[in-house]
Write an enzyme that holds these catalytic residues in place. Structure first.
Site, PDB file in Angstrom:
ATOM      1  N   SER A  10     -27.277 -69.874 -64.057  1.00 57.06           N
ATOM      2  CA  SER A  10     -27.235 -70.778 -65.220  1.00 57.06           C
ATOM      3  C   SER A  10     -27.375 -72.237 -64.816  1.00 57.06           C
ATOM      4  O   SER A  10     -27.770 -73.075 -65.624  1.00 57.06           O
ATOM      5  CB  SER A  10     -25.922 -70.575 -65.989  1.00 57.06           C
ATOM      6  OG  SER A  10     -24.815 -70.629 -65.111  1.00 57.06           O
ATOM      7  N   VAL A  55     -19.208 -61.759 -61.710  1.00 62.21           N
ATOM      8  CA  VAL A  55     -19.551 -60.885 -60.580  1.00 62.21           C
ATOM      9  C   VAL A  55     -18.322 -60.360 -59.837  1.00 62.21           C
ATOM     10  O   VAL A  55     -18.405 -59.360 -59.127  1.00 62.21           O
ATOM     11  CB  VAL A  55     -20.519 -61.570 -59.574  1.00 62.21           C
ATOM     12  CG1 VAL A  55     -21.872 -61.831 -60.201  1.00 62.21           C
ATOM     13  CG2 VAL A  55     -19.912 -62.841 -58.990  1.00 62.21           C
ATOM     14  N   SER A 133     -23.305 -70.768 -46.576  1.00 60.55           N
ATOM     15  CA  SER A 133     -23.188 -72.232 -46.511  1.00 60.55           C
ATOM     16  C   SER A 133     -23.108 -72.639 -45.045  1.00 60.55           C
ATOM     17  O   SER A 133     -22.642 -71.848 -44.206  1.00 60.55           O
ATOM     18  CB  SER A 133     -21.913 -72.682 -47.227  1.00 60.55           C
ATOM     19  OG  SER A 133     -21.573 -74.005 -46.856  1.00 60.55           O
ATOM     20  N   TYR A 146     -12.982 -71.649 -48.679  1.00 58.97           N
ATOM     21  CA  TYR A 146     -14.425 -71.622 -48.929  1.00 58.97           C
ATOM     22  C   TYR A 146     -15.168 -71.257 -47.633  1.00 58.97           C
ATOM     23  O   TYR A 146     -16.020 -70.358 -47.624  1.00 58.97           O
ATOM     24  CB  TYR A 146     -14.894 -72.986 -49.452  1.00 58.97           C
ATOM     25  CG  TYR A 146     -16.373 -73.054 -49.754  1.00 58.97           C
ATOM     26  CD1 TYR A 146     -16.903 -72.422 -50.881  1.00 58.97           C
ATOM     27  CD2 TYR A 146     -17.253 -73.741 -48.915  1.00 58.97           C
ATOM     28  CE1 TYR A 146     -18.271 -72.482 -51.160  1.00 58.97           C
ATOM     29  CE2 TYR A 146     -18.613 -73.808 -49.187  1.00 58.97           C
ATOM     30  CZ  TYR A 146     -19.121 -73.184 -50.309  1.00 58.97           C
ATOM     31  OH  TYR A 146     -20.466 -73.230 -50.584  1.00 58.97           O
TER      32      TYR A 146
HETATM   33  P1  NAP Z   1     -23.004 -74.741 -59.117  1.00 62.34           P
HETATM   34  O1  NAP Z   1     -23.990 -75.752 -59.538  1.00 62.34           O
HETATM   35  O2  NAP Z   1     -21.540 -75.009 -59.250  1.00 62.34           O
HETATM   36  O3  NAP Z   1     -23.365 -73.358 -59.844  1.00 62.34           O
HETATM   37  C1  NAP Z   1     -22.589 -72.218 -59.598  1.00 62.34           C
HETATM   38  C2  NAP Z   1     -23.204 -71.053 -60.324  1.00 62.34           C
HETATM   39  O4  NAP Z   1     -22.422 -69.882 -60.000  1.00 62.34           O
HETATM   40  C3  NAP Z   1     -23.182 -71.227 -61.828  1.00 62.34           C
HETATM   41  O5  NAP Z   1     -24.388 -70.744 -62.362  1.00 62.34           O
HETATM   42  C4  NAP Z   1     -22.010 -70.342 -62.263  1.00 62.34           C
HETATM   43  O6  NAP Z   1     -22.196 -69.744 -63.535  1.00 62.34           O
HETATM   44  C5  NAP Z   1     -22.065 -69.250 -61.217  1.00 62.34           C
HETATM   45  N1  NAP Z   1     -20.787 -68.544 -61.086  1.00 62.34           N
HETATM   46  C6  NAP Z   1     -19.594 -69.025 -60.662  1.00 62.34           C
HETATM   47  N2  NAP Z   1     -18.657 -68.059 -60.724  1.00 62.34           N
HETATM   48  C7  NAP Z   1     -19.280 -66.953 -61.208  1.00 62.34           C
HETATM   49  C8  NAP Z   1     -18.845 -65.633 -61.497  1.00 62.34           C
HETATM   50  N3  NAP Z   1     -17.565 -65.258 -61.299  1.00 62.34           N
HETATM   51  N4  NAP Z   1     -19.748 -64.741 -61.974  1.00 62.34           N
HETATM   52  C9  NAP Z   1     -21.038 -65.102 -62.169  1.00 62.34           C
HETATM   53  N5  NAP Z   1     -21.503 -66.342 -61.925  1.00 62.34           N
HETATM   54  C10 NAP Z   1     -20.627 -67.254 -61.453  1.00 62.34           C
HETATM   55  O7  NAP Z   1     -23.185 -74.376 -57.551  1.00 62.34           O
HETATM   56  P2  NAP Z   1     -24.476 -74.426 -56.615  1.00 62.34           P
HETATM   57  O8  NAP Z   1     -24.372 -75.641 -55.789  1.00 62.34           O
HETATM   58  O9  NAP Z   1     -25.707 -74.128 -57.378  1.00 62.34           O
HETATM   59  O10 NAP Z   1     -24.113 -73.186 -55.661  1.00 62.34           O
HETATM   60  C11 NAP Z   1     -24.819 -71.964 -55.664  1.00 62.34           C
HETATM   61  C12 NAP Z   1     -24.485 -71.224 -54.376  1.00 62.34           C
HETATM   62  O11 NAP Z   1     -24.860 -72.024 -53.259  1.00 62.34           O
HETATM   63  C13 NAP Z   1     -22.992 -70.945 -54.198  1.00 62.34           C
HETATM   64  O12 NAP Z   1     -22.804 -69.685 -53.612  1.00 62.34           O
HETATM   65  C14 NAP Z   1     -22.550 -72.050 -53.253  1.00 62.34           C
HETATM   66  O13 NAP Z   1     -21.388 -71.707 -52.530  1.00 62.34           O
HETATM   67  C15 NAP Z   1     -23.766 -72.180 -52.380  1.00 62.34           C
HETATM   68  N6  NAP Z   1     -23.863 -73.461 -51.670  1.00 62.34           N
HETATM   69  C16 NAP Z   1     -23.945 -74.629 -52.354  1.00 62.34           C
HETATM   70  C17 NAP Z   1     -24.032 -75.816 -51.630  1.00 62.34           C
HETATM   71  C18 NAP Z   1     -24.111 -77.166 -52.299  1.00 62.34           C
HETATM   72  O14 NAP Z   1     -23.995 -78.181 -51.573  1.00 62.34           O
HETATM   73  N7  NAP Z   1     -24.317 -77.271 -53.593  1.00 62.34           N
HETATM   74  C19 NAP Z   1     -24.055 -75.789 -50.232  1.00 62.34           C
HETATM   75  C20 NAP Z   1     -23.975 -74.579 -49.600  1.00 62.34           C
HETATM   76  C21 NAP Z   1     -23.889 -73.413 -50.321  1.00 62.34           C
HETATM   77  P3  NAP Z   1     -21.457 -70.230 -64.900  1.00 62.34           P
HETATM   78  O15 NAP Z   1     -21.553 -71.722 -64.941  1.00 62.34           O
HETATM   79  O16 NAP Z   1     -22.264 -69.529 -65.955  1.00 62.34           O
HETATM   80  O17 NAP Z   1     -20.047 -69.721 -64.836  1.00 62.34           O
END
Ligand code: NAP
Length: 238
Positions: A10, A55, A133, A146
């Site tokens: 999303s 999930v 990550s 985390y």
């Molecule tokens: P984000 O913008 O906070 O988005 C998180 C997404 O995960 C949202 O679409 C949210 O959906 C969904 N989500 C959270 N809990 C959920 C659940 N229980 N069931 C289903 N969906 C769920 O985060 P992002 O930065 O895009 O991160 C995406 C992935 O990349 C994550 O695994 C994160 O740990 C990893 N990551 C991010 C970074 C960074 O710097 N941003 C760095 C390394 C790794 P809803 O809003 O619909 O609840």
């Protein structure tokens, strides 16, 4: 046409991954949990399907996959992207916060992968891409739960790749550096500047940087890759 399910699509990295797969001719299924409006807008834009499921909840995931089975048979590519983060001193992390972190970031992958596998094993092909990550590689201060959950994703990826290779299924991991999404919204401008300074390429990443890596792993280029951790991080971790 190949079908891809992207969990947590999303917003942020997942949403951009959905976009790039749609642009490249895949049938895209967007999973979301709380951000219904954003998921609906994106699905409309891409002509994609959307399914709500937490999930971390086995029953939600089973319902999501029975819907997928009825409409599409199954998924050829599973992108386990849904994740949560929290910055907190280890001494202040509660048991509930620890459990929540592992429920979404690790058990979420367990639930979705279990549900996706029967179709992939039957077809003797499939691609599973897990989002970890850099903190799962190096560890981050004030993000012990985390970091531990993302290190678990790497271990899960490597072990599952060995187990599923003979079934023609690849399992890989993308370990992003710092990426500009809501997850990093609490970082101050000073924090961002400091992070840029310690990154050889001199910038933080965008969701597109990660989406392109996921697409590479899912497409022909990733056919002989399995059990690998690819880290688009601008050189911050080498
Ligand atoms: P984000 O913008 O906070 O988005 C998180 C997404 O995960 C949202 O679409 C949210 O959906 C969904 N989500 C959270 N809990 C959920 C659940 N229980 N069931 C289903 N969906 C769920 O985060 P992002 O930065 O895009 O991160 C995406 C992935 O990349 C994550 O695994 C994160 O740990 C990893 N990551 C991010 C970074 C960074 O710097 N941003 C760095 C390394 C790794 P809803 O809003 O619909 O609840």
């Amino acid at each position: 046409m190949k079908t891809v399910l992207i969990t947590g699509a999303s917003r942020g990295i997942g949403a951009q991954t959905a976009r790039i797969f749609a642009e490249n001719g895949y049938r895209v299924i967007i999973n979301y949990n709380k951000s219904k409006d954003a998921a609906e807008v994106l699905a409309k834009e891409l002509g994609a399907s959307i399914i709500c499921a937490d999930v971390s909840q086995k029953s939600d995931v089973e319902l999501m996959f029975s819907q997928i089975q009825n409409e599409f048979g199954g998924v050829d590519i599973l992108v386990n992207n849904a994740g949560i983060a929290q910055a907190k001193m280890f001494t202040d992390i509660t048991e509930e916060e620890w459990d929540d972190m592992f429920s979404v970031n690790v058990k979420g992958i367990f639930n979705c992968t279990k549900a996706a596998l029967p179709y992939m094993i039957h077809k003797k092909s499939g691609k599973i891409i897990n989002i970890s990550s850099i903190w799962g590689i190096t560890g981050a201060s004030c993000e012990v739960h985390y970091s531990a959950s993302k290190a678990a994703v790497i271990g899960l990826t490597k072990a599952l790749a060995k187990e599923l290779g003979p079934s023609g299924i690849t399992v890989n991991c993308v370990a992003p550096g710092v990426i500009e999404t809501d997850m990093c919204a609490s970082l101050s401008q000073e924090d961002i500047s400091a992070l840029k300074d310690e990154t050889p390429l001199g910038c933080i990443g965008t969701p597109d940087d990660i989406a392109k890596t996921v697409l590479f792993l899912a497409s022909g280029g990733g056919d002989f890759l399995t059990g690998q951790v690819i880290s688009p991080n601008g050189g911050m971790v080498i």
